[in-house]
Design a protein around this motif. Structure first.
Motif, PDB file in Angstrom:
ATOM      1  N   ILE A   1       0.766  -1.186   0.029  1.00  0.00           N
ATOM      2  CA  ILE A   1      -0.131   0.117  -0.008  1.00  0.00           C
ATOM      3  C   ILE A   1       0.885   1.362   0.052  1.00  0.00           C
ATOM      4  O   ILE A   1       1.466   1.473   0.999  1.00  0.00           O
ATOM      5  N   ALA A   2       0.922   1.985  -1.332  1.00  0.00           N
ATOM      6  CA  ALA A   2       1.970   2.725  -1.273  1.00  0.00           C
ATOM      7  C   ALA A   2       1.284   4.376  -1.547  1.00  0.00           C
ATOM      8  O   ALA A   2       1.866   5.272  -1.193  1.00  0.00           O
ATOM      9  N   SER A   3      -0.025   4.478  -1.897  1.00  0.00           N
ATOM     10  CA  SER A   3      -0.606   5.798  -2.345  1.00  0.00           C
ATOM     11  C   SER A   3      -1.919   5.878  -1.574  1.00  0.00           C
ATOM     12  O   SER A   3      -2.354   4.931  -1.299  1.00  0.00           O
ATOM     13  N   GLU A   4      -2.312   7.185  -1.667  1.00  0.00           N
ATOM     14  CA  GLU A   4      -3.555   7.320  -1.174  1.00  0.00           C
ATOM     15  C   GLU A   4      -4.563   7.585  -2.010  1.00  0.00           C
ATOM     16  O   GLU A   4      -4.268   7.378  -3.279  1.00  0.00           O
TER      17      GLU A   4
ATOM     18  N   TYR B   1     -16.325 -12.041  -9.510  1.00  0.00           N
ATOM     19  CA  TYR B   1     -16.006 -10.949  -8.295  1.00  0.00           C
ATOM     20  C   TYR B   1     -14.896 -10.268  -8.624  1.00  0.00           C
ATOM     21  O   TYR B   1     -13.673 -10.705  -9.386  1.00  0.00           O
ATOM     22  N   VAL B   2     -14.551  -8.877  -8.193  1.00  0.00           N
ATOM     23  CA  VAL B   2     -13.476  -8.172  -8.036  1.00  0.00           C
ATOM     24  C   VAL B   2     -13.254  -7.529  -6.973  1.00  0.00           C
ATOM     25  O   VAL B   2     -14.164  -7.012  -6.288  1.00  0.00           O
ATOM     26  N   ARG B   3     -11.944  -7.378  -6.696  1.00  0.00           N
ATOM     27  CA  ARG B   3     -11.459  -6.576  -5.227  1.00  0.00           C
ATOM     28  C   ARG B   3     -10.251  -5.744  -5.586  1.00  0.00           C
ATOM     29  O   ARG B   3      -9.531  -6.179  -6.241  1.00  0.00           O
ATOM     30  N   PHE B   4     -10.707  -4.433  -5.163  1.00  0.00           N
ATOM     31  CA  PHE B   4      -9.559  -3.736  -5.223  1.00  0.00           C
ATOM     32  C   PHE B   4      -9.109  -3.200  -3.652  1.00  0.00           C
ATOM     33  O   PHE B   4      -9.943  -2.840  -2.775  1.00  0.00           O
ATOM     34  N   GLU B   5      -7.727  -3.010  -3.605  1.00  0.00           N
ATOM     35  CA  GLU B   5      -7.425  -2.466  -2.486  1.00  0.00           C
ATOM     36  C   GLU B   5      -6.476  -1.347  -2.610  1.00  0.00           C
ATOM     37  O   GLU B   5      -5.750  -1.251  -3.429  1.00  0.00           O
ATOM     38  N   LYS B   6      -6.872  -0.019  -2.162  1.00  0.00           N
ATOM     39  CA  LYS B   6      -6.229   1.237  -2.597  1.00  0.00           C
ATOM     40  C   LYS B   6      -4.865   1.209  -2.474  1.00  0.00           C
ATOM     41  O   LYS B   6      -4.140   0.736  -1.315  1.00  0.00           O
ATOM     42  N   GLY B   7      -4.174   1.470  -3.428  1.00  0.00           N
ATOM     43  CA  GLY B   7      -2.722   1.629  -3.535  1.00  0.00           C
ATOM     44  C   GLY B   7      -1.670   0.317  -3.635  1.00  0.00           C
ATOM     45  O   GLY B   7      -0.618   0.330  -3.566  1.00  0.00           O
ATOM     46  N   GLU B   8      -2.652  -0.889  -3.587  1.00  0.00           N
ATOM     47  CA  GLU B   8      -2.039  -2.083  -3.582  1.00  0.00           C
ATOM     48  C   GLU B   8      -0.929  -2.344  -4.853  1.00  0.00           C
ATOM     49  O   GLU B   8      -1.365  -1.863  -6.040  1.00  0.00           O
ATOM     50  N   GLY B   9       0.202  -2.640  -4.672  1.00  0.00           N
ATOM     51  CA  GLY B   9       1.275  -2.790  -5.807  1.00  0.00           C
ATOM     52  C   GLY B   9       1.931  -1.726  -6.136  1.00  0.00           C
ATOM     53  O   GLY B   9       2.787  -1.375  -7.140  1.00  0.00           O
ATOM     54  N   LEU B  10       1.468  -0.582  -5.435  1.00  0.00           N
ATOM     55  CA  LEU B  10       2.257   0.749  -5.906  1.00  0.00           C
ATOM     56  C   LEU B  10       3.443   0.660  -4.830  1.00  0.00           C
ATOM     57  O   LEU B  10       3.166   0.587  -3.642  1.00  0.00           O
ATOM     58  N   GLU B  11       4.653   1.465  -5.183  1.00  0.00           N
ATOM     59  CA  GLU B  11       5.655   1.450  -4.356  1.00  0.00           C
ATOM     60  C   GLU B  11       5.239   2.522  -3.322  1.00  0.00           C
ATOM     61  O   GLU B  11       5.151   3.664  -3.530  1.00  0.00           O
ATOM     62  N   LYS B  12       5.853   2.314  -2.105  1.00  0.00           N
ATOM     63  CA  LYS B  12       5.699   3.329  -0.943  1.00  0.00           C
ATOM     64  C   LYS B  12       7.178   3.835  -0.949  1.00  0.00           C
ATOM     65  O   LYS B  12       8.206   3.196  -0.810  1.00  0.00           O
ATOM     66  N   LYS B  13       7.260   5.087  -0.534  1.00  0.00           N
ATOM     67  CA  LYS B  13       8.564   5.829  -0.418  1.00  0.00           C
ATOM     68  C   LYS B  13       9.298   5.277   0.960  1.00  0.00           C
ATOM     69  O   LYS B  13       8.351   4.981   1.941  1.00  0.00           O
TER      70      LYS B  13
END
Length: 296
Positions: free
Chosen positions: A54-57, A271-283
């Protein structure tokens, strides 16, 4: 060769210690997927899937109009902006756009004429919002279903799940579909059912389980037919753990999700599931420095 970043990512995905991750990458010549398998074979990694970072808001939201539903994820730089009413309205309007225009992908969505003002595109609208709110934003992804659609948004937009069911969506069926969506949000199953598990995933799991069995000294003198039975039992457990339909229903673990839905006259189609920011790199401020010396 591998880098400190590779060690960091492997650690985040498996939960293993840094030294174990470094050893796994060394043994597999830096091959990331093989390193994950190496750790699992040694019993060091228990996760069967790669955890998204979880990397972005931003916000995940769902809108259902009639028999059409849309789920969208739009990212922002800060959680503060994600709580802004104008940002929330923008996310909802993008979902409306997805329902109305059925775009092929995000690029097509961005180029589509805004349904409330055909003089501008969604891309133009996004640019306006960035300028007004004062923070960079990105329409990352969306999903769209037609048919029996039920959505569930968890934790104020951190996780969204949209399910498509074959059912007459009366109150009981809708509640059952929502229960299913809540289970998906909480457990994040890898697959819908056994039939949806790719053959290569099954073979890979069998190889890993076989290696785990043979690593255990207690199994050193067991004949092949006993090993085979142990393998079969563990593969069944793999299905029960990772296939939604076979998972124990969280509200009543005496039955499976599939049996629960069946009792309510509901058949899960997709079904489809989204998690905010999953897979995006966090600083990472200090972690790279912390492990850099370990991989030199």
């Amino acid at each position: 060769m591998f880098t400190a970043k590779d060690v960091k990512e492997l650690r985040e995905r498996t939960g293993c210690g840094m030294m174990d991750c470094k050893k796994a990458l060394t043994e597999t010549n830096g091959d990331f997927d093989k390193a994950v398998d190496f750790l699992r074979e040694k019993g060091l990694a228990t996760a069967a899937k790669k955890a998204g970072r979880i990397a972005s808001e931003g916000l995940v939201d769902i809108l259902v109009e009639g028999n059409v539903g849309a789920m969208v994820e739009i990212n922002s730089e800060t959680d503060f902006v994600a709580k802004n009413d104008e940002f929330k309205d923008f996310v909802k309007n993008v979902a409306r756009q997805v329902i109305a225009t059925n775009p092929a992908d995000v690029d097509a969505l961005l180029e589509s004429k805004y349904i409330d003002d055909t003089n501008i595109t969604i891309k133009d609208l996004l640019t306006e919002k960035i300028a007004k709110i004062g923070e960079n934003m990105n329409i990352r992804r969306f999903a769209r279903y037609e048919g029996g659609v039920v959505g569930y948004v968890h934790a104020a937009g951190r996780i969204g799940v949209m399910v498509k069911v074959d059912a007459d969506l009366n109150d009981d069926a809708t509640a059952a579909a929502r229960d299913c969506a809540m289970q998906i949000a909480a457990i994040n199953p890898l697959y819908k059912d056994r039939d949806s598990v790719p053959a290569e995933d099954v073979e890979k799991e069998k190889a890993i389980i076989t290696a785990q069995i043979k690593e255990d000294p207690k199994n050193a003198n067991k004949p092949d037919n006993i090993i085979e039975k142990m393998l079969g039992g563990k593969i069944n457990k793999f299905y029960e753990t990772n296939c939604l339909i076979e998972q124990a229903f969280v509200k009543d673990d005496s039955i499976s999700v599939g049996k629960y839905l069946e009792s309510k006259g509901v058949k899960l189609v997709d079904y489809v599931r989204f998690e905010k920011g999953e897979g995006l790199e966090k600083k990472s401020e200090n972690f790279a420095d912390e492990v850099a010396s370990m991989v030199k």
